[in-house]
Design an enzyme around this catalytic site. Structure first.
Site, PDB file in Angstrom:
ATOM      1  N   HIS A   1      -9.026   4.729  -0.998  1.00  0.00           N
ATOM      2  CA  HIS A   1      -7.940   3.967  -1.082  1.00  0.00           C
ATOM      3  C   HIS A   1      -7.597   2.766  -1.699  1.00  0.00           C
ATOM      4  CE1 HIS A   1      -4.129   2.276   0.879  1.00  0.00           C
ATOM      5  NE2 HIS A   1      -4.417   1.742   1.777  1.00  0.00           N
TER       6      HIS A   1
ATOM      7  N   CYS B   1       0.911  -0.839  -0.293  1.00  0.00           N
ATOM      8  CA  CYS B   1      -0.324   0.471  -0.231  1.00  0.00           C
ATOM      9  C   CYS B   1       1.035   0.845   0.094  1.00  0.00           C
ATOM     10  CB  CYS B   1      -0.989   0.725   1.295  1.00  0.00           C
ATOM     11  SG  CYS B   1      -1.885  -1.386   1.639  1.00  0.00           S
TER      12      CYS B   1
END
Lengths: 391, 391
Positions: free
Chosen positions: B335, B82
Site C-alpha cells: 500500500h 490514500c
C-alpha cells in the site's frame, strides 16, 4: 465545452494567526458563493489548492469541506507549488468541461505566518527550488534563485537596481488602493533602495511577503453560467507547462522556459497574436521584482531585454502600454502561495466586470485579461486568458 | 465525451530504499507508455498522485517530469490521501474529456520506507485521521481508527477475529500468485490469529504494510483510444465524495458515508442496479481487513451486517459471488498510499483484458470491474467503474 467564472471571493491578505486554514478558506468560499448567487448544495466538485507543510493538517481538503459544510461533495487537493491556485482553477474548469459537474469550486488557501521568522520557513521555501541538489547540497535559498536571475539579467541588459525598484513602487501604489492588500501604503524608490539586502541584488522591498489568506472562484458550465449571471467571465484558455527544477538543466537564467511554453499554448488557443493590443490588463507573478520584468518578456509584452524599459518608462501603469498588477501584485497584496493564483483571478474578474474602485479600474476595451502564475522557480507555469466574450 | 485507459504500468511493490521517487515513477510511466504504444511526446497532461511528507522533495511533480523527460508538458500534483491514485485518474480523465489533452498520464508514487520504524511515520499516518483533535489531543493512531470500526462492527453483528482473518488469508493467497506483490506467500488463519496486536482487535496480519512503489495509466480520448488499441478499457463512471475527518461527526462507525455516496454516483452514472450481477470483479481498499468487510456492505455486495458472512463463506474468491482483490489487495500487494488506487486500476485493466496468469484470472462475463479507493478513514472516497463496452 467552455467554462465561465460566475463568482469570486477572497480574504483580506495579511498576517493572520487567529484563523485556522478552514476558516480562511470558508471566508473566501462564502464570498464567492454569494457573488455567484449559488449555494453549497449547487457545488458538484471542489478543487482545493494548498501547499501546506506549514499547516498542521496534512490532508486539508476534508477539514475545509467539513468546516464549510460541503460534505459529501467530492474533490481533490491540487498542488503546483506557487501556481496551485491556477491549478485549482484548471481542475475546476476540467470538472465542468468534462461534464463531471455543472458547477465547481476552485479554492486556494495558505496559512504561512505560523512559521514566519523561523528557520523552518527558509527550508520550506527553499524546497521551491531543487531541494536535494540545490538547497541541501549548495545552500540556495528561494530568494537566492531570483537573485541569480536578477544578476544575470542586469549583467546582460544593463538594467539597474532602480529599474527593479520601479516595480515595487508601482505595485505598492496599487496596493495602497486595494482594501484586500496586505500592504496598503505607497513607497518610494528610495525606500526600496535603502531597504536591507535579502539576497544581493534583491532587497527586502524587492520581495513578496509571507502571507495568510484564501481566494475562491465558482466555475459553471456554459448552459448554467449564462442563466445565472449577465457577466460570466469565460475561461478562454489555459496554458500549462513544466520545466526542470534544476538550474543546471536550464538554457539560461534570462527567461522562464515553462512560461514561454504556457503562454504559447494560451495565446494559440485564445487566438491572440499581439498580447499588448488584445489584453486590457495582466496579473503577473511578481514574487520578486525581477520576476515581473522577466514576465513582461516571456509573455511578449516587450522584446527580449526590453522588459526593464517598460518598468523604467512606467508603461505598466493604467494608461500605459498594458496595466500590470493593478491589485498590488504579490509584492503588496501578499503571497499566500496556493491562494495567489486565485487572487489574481479575483482581480481579473472584478476588473473585467468594472467593479474596481476608481484609481485602480483599468479601461476595458478588449474585454480580456491575462493571469500569469509561476510555481517554484519556473517548475510550473500556468497562463490563463479570461474574456467577457464567449469563446 | 468518454475517456479510455489504453495502457497501464506498475513497479513491483515492496521495500525499496534504493530508488528515489522519480525513479519509481519513471518505471511505472515507462511500462504504461509501452503498454499503450505511445511515446512521451504524445502526452498532453500529467496528473501526479503523491502524498509525500516522507519524501525529501516538497514539490515532486517537476522532479518526476524532469527525470522522465516529460518537460515541458503541463500537469499538477493531486492528493486525496490514500485515494490519491484514483484522484489522479479522475484528473487525467477530466483533462481528456474536457478537451484539454488528447492523451493524459495518471501516475501515483510513494516512497514510505525511509521513515518506517520511526515515530515520524506513526505521526504522519496518524494525520490520516483528524489531526488536531483526534491525533494530537486524543492520541488516535491510524490503525486505532480501524480498530474502533472493527470493535463496533463485531459488537453489532457478531463477527469474529477469525472472520477478519479470512480476508487476510484470501488476499495473501492471491498475492502469492502476483509477481508485483510485496508479499508473495500464503498465510493461514492461525498465522493471522497468532500475530501480535497492533490495535486490538486488529493484529499485524490484519494491517496493510508500509510500501514503496508506483503505478501509472495512460488515458486517451474516445477518438484516439479506438485507433490505438483493440481493447480500450472505458472509464464508465467515477463517483467522488468527501466526509468529515472527525469521528464525532459520523452517524456511526459501521459504514463509511463517503463510500456510500461515491458508489451511489458511480452506479447511477454506469446504470448499475445490482452490482454483484453486473461486475466481474472488484478491487477494494483493504487497508485493514475490517475495511474490506465494511466495503462489501457499503458497495452493495452484501446487506448491512452481512459483509462478514461473504468472508466466512469465501464468496469473494474467484468462483464465488464476486471476486475481490485478485491481486492480493493492499494487504499482500502492498500500500504505497498514492500509488494504490492506480495499482487497483492496473489489476482491473489486466483482468478485463484477460491478461492475468491462470489461477488469478477472474472469468469475464459482464466486462465490468469496480475500483474502491478510500482516503484517510473515509475523508475521501473514489469509486470507479471500468468497462470493456463503450458507454
Amino acid at each position: 465545452m467552455t467554462a465561465a467564472i460566475i463568482g469570486v471571493g477572497m480574504t483580506r491578505f495579511g498576517r493572520d494567526l487567529e484563523h485556522q486554514l478552514p476558516e480562511l478558506a470558508f471566508k473566501a468560499i462564502d464570498e464567492a458563493l454569494r457573488d455567484a448567487g449559488v449555494s453549497k448544495e449547487d457545488i458538484g466538485f471542489i478543487a482545493f489548492g494548498n501547499v501546506g507543510g506549514w499547516s498542521g493538517e496534512f490532508f486539508p481538503l476534508p477539514i475545509v469541506c467539513e468546516y464549510a459544510g460541503l460534505n459529501p461533495r467530492g474533490g481533490m487537493r491540487v498542488e503546483a507549488a506557487c501556481a496551485s491556485g491556477s491549478a485549482a482553477l484548471a481542475a475546476a474548469c476540467m470538472a465542468v468541461e468534462s461534464g463531471y459537474a455543472d458547477i465547481a469550486l476552485a479554492v486556494g488557501a495558505e496559512r504561512m505566518n505560523e512559521l514566519a521568522s523561523t528557520p523552518a520557513i527558509v527550508e520550506l521555501l527553499g524546497r521551491g527550488g531543487n531541494f536535494f541538489w540545490e538547497f541541501e547540497m549548495l545552500g540556495l535559498t528561494f530568494p537566492a534563485y531570483y537573485a541569480l536571475f536578477a544578476r544575470a539579467y542586469m549583467d546582460e541588459y544593463g538594467a539597474t537596481e532602480e529599474d527593479l525598484a520601479k516595480i515595487a513602487v508601482k505595485n505598492h501604489y496599487y496596493g495602497s488602493m486595494n482594501p484586500k492588500a496586505q500592504f496598503q501604503k505607497k513607497i518610494t524608490i528610495e525606500d526600496v533602495l535603502n531597504s536591507r539586502y535579502v539576497a544581493w541584488p534583491l532587497k527586502l522591498y524587492d520581495c513578496s511577503p509571507i502571507t495568510d489568506g484564501a481566494a475562491a472562484a465558482v466555475v459553471a458550465s456554459e448552459r448554467i453560467a449564462s442563466r445565472l449571471t449577465d457577466t460570466p467571465i469565460w475561461v478562454k484558455s489555459q496554458g500549462i507547462a513544466t520545466a526542470p527544477a534544476n538550474l543546471t538543466m536550464r538554457r539560461d537564467l534570462l527567461s522562464i522556459e515553462s512560461v514561454v511554453e504556457a503562454a504559447r499554448q494560451a495565446y494559440r488557443k485564445a487566438r491572440i497574436e499581439d498580447p499588448v493590443r488584445s489584453l486590457d490588463l495582466a496579473l503577473v507573478h511578481d514574487c520578486f521584482t525581477i520576476a515581473e520584468i522577466i514576465a513582461y518578456e516571456d509573455l511578449g509584452f516587450a522584446r527580449r531585454g526590453g522588459g526593464y524599459l517598460l518598468a523604467r518608462e512606467e508603461q505598466t501603469y493604467i494608461g500605459g502600454l498594458i496595466p500590470v498588477n493593478t491589485d498590488g501584485g504579490l509584492k503588496a497584496k501578499g503571497h499566500p502561495i496556493a491562494a495567489s493564483g486565485l487572487a489574481m483571478i479575483y482581480e481579473a474578474v472584478k476588473q473585467l466586470r468594472q467593479e474596481v474602485d476608481r484609481g485602480r479600474q483599468a479601461p476595458i476595451k478588449h474585454g480580456q485579461a491575462l493571469i500569469h502564475n509561476v510555481g517554484g522557480t519556473g517548475h510550473f507555469a500556468y497562463v490563463t486568458i479570461l474574456s467577457l466574450e464567449k469563446p
